[in-house]
Design a protein around this motif. Structure first.
Motif, mmCIF file in Angstrom:
data_model
loop_
_atom_site.group_PDB
_atom_site.id
_atom_site.type_symbol
_atom_site.label_atom_id
_atom_site.label_comp_id
_atom_site.label_asym_id
_atom_site.label_seq_id
_atom_site.Cartn_x
_atom_site.Cartn_y
_atom_site.Cartn_z
ATOM 1 N N HIS A 105 -36.293 15.591 45.488
ATOM 2 C CA HIS A 105 -34.918 15.100 45.572
ATOM 3 C C HIS A 105 -34.795 13.994 46.624
ATOM 4 O O HIS A 105 -34.286 12.909 46.338
ATOM 5 N N HIS A 128 -30.283 11.760 54.360
ATOM 6 C CA HIS A 128 -28.948 12.167 53.910
ATOM 7 C C HIS A 128 -28.817 13.694 53.841
ATOM 8 O O HIS A 128 -27.769 14.246 54.126
ATOM 9 N N ASP A 129 -29.897 14.392 53.487
ATOM 10 C CA ASP A 129 -29.843 15.861 53.376
ATOM 11 C C ASP A 129 -30.563 16.546 54.529
ATOM 12 O O ASP A 129 -31.040 17.677 54.380
ATOM 13 N N LYS A 134 -30.057 20.218 55.430
ATOM 14 C CA LYS A 134 -30.368 21.325 54.511
ATOM 15 C C LYS A 134 -31.231 22.443 55.105
ATOM 16 O O LYS A 134 -31.040 23.600 54.747
ATOM 17 N N ASP A 178 -27.607 9.850 44.890
ATOM 18 C CA ASP A 178 -27.628 11.309 45.049
ATOM 19 C C ASP A 178 -26.976 11.989 43.833
ATOM 20 O O ASP A 178 -27.551 12.895 43.219
ATOM 21 N N TRP A 219 -28.808 14.327 40.401
ATOM 22 C CA TRP A 219 -28.479 15.640 39.834
ATOM 23 C C TRP A 219 -27.947 15.509 38.408
ATOM 24 O O TRP A 219 -28.249 16.334 37.539
HETATM 25 FE FE LIG Z 1 -28.897 14.969 48.219
#
Ligand SMILES: [Fe+2]
Length: 207
Positions: free
Chosen positions: A72, A108-109, A112, A182, A186
């Motif tokens: 991702h 950006h993530d 997480k 992003d 998905w």
């Molecule tokens: Fe993301």
């Protein structure tokens, strides 16, 4: 929450191997800070590598059938770069900061490891009214990581506002590209049958 003394060269080397797009950043300082940020985020979690994090947009939501969270992060970074390159070729007035775009996409993530950490999730699920569920989503925790290691405000902004939180402000040019990359990741994964059916969120879901 963040303990920078736990960051080892081994974790830094692992991050560098997991995210080869870091090498695309021209500034050596920015390159080092992106690695430091991911190593710091991992060291504060139960995860030893980005690839150990469930490959989802949110915990249990939009989960890849195959692959890892690095697919991702890398996929979004490569798409963001491709969008920037293609549009700059077509629209010469567009002025995209390539280093900020790459660093922002890679980070950006970065919250997480916190939001997906099984230990945190158990704690929040045991007392959602006491702690919140999650207590802090990955965009907000990502800001904490970015600013703690000294990444520029423009990169922290990409962590802060790539997702639904960005509807409350004006996104930068680079973060606008990352946001679309992003969501496209998905959406395309879903259309291509790459998501676990039970994890599929409606398009309004935030990631
Ligand atoms: Fe993301």
């Amino acid at each position: 929450m963040l303990d920078r003394s736990k960051v080892t060269d081994e974790v830094r080397a692992r991050v560098q191997a997991e995210l080869p797009e870091v090498e695309e950043i021209r500034s050596p300082e920015l390159r080092a800070l992106v690695i430091e940020a991911w190593a710091t985020a991992l060291a504060a979690s139960s995860f030893g590598a980005i690839g150990e994090i469930e490959p989802s947009g949110n915990p249990g939501v939009n989960t890849l059938q195959r692959g890892s969270q690095t697919d991702h992060i890398r996929g979004v970074t490569r798409m963001a770069l491709a969008m920037a390159e293609q549009l700059e070729a077509q629209l010469p007035d567009l002025r995209i900061d390539r280093d900020i775009l790459i660093a922002g996409a890679l980070c950006h993530d970065i919250g997480k490891p916190w939001e997906f950490d099984p230990a945190n999730r158990r704690r929040w699920e045991a007392d959602p009214h006491g702690s919140g569920l999650p207590s802090i989503r990955h965009p907000a925790f990502g800001v904490h990581v970015c600013l703690t290691v000294g990444l520029p405000e423009q990169v922290a902004h990409c962590a802060a506002a790539h997702s639904g939180e960005g509807e409350l402000l004006v996104r930068s040019l680079e973060n606008t590209i990352i946001h679309h990359a992003d969501y496209a990741f998905w959406g395309i994964a879903r259309a291509g049958g790459l998501l676990r059916p039970e994890s599929i969120a409606e398009l309004k879901m935030r990631h």
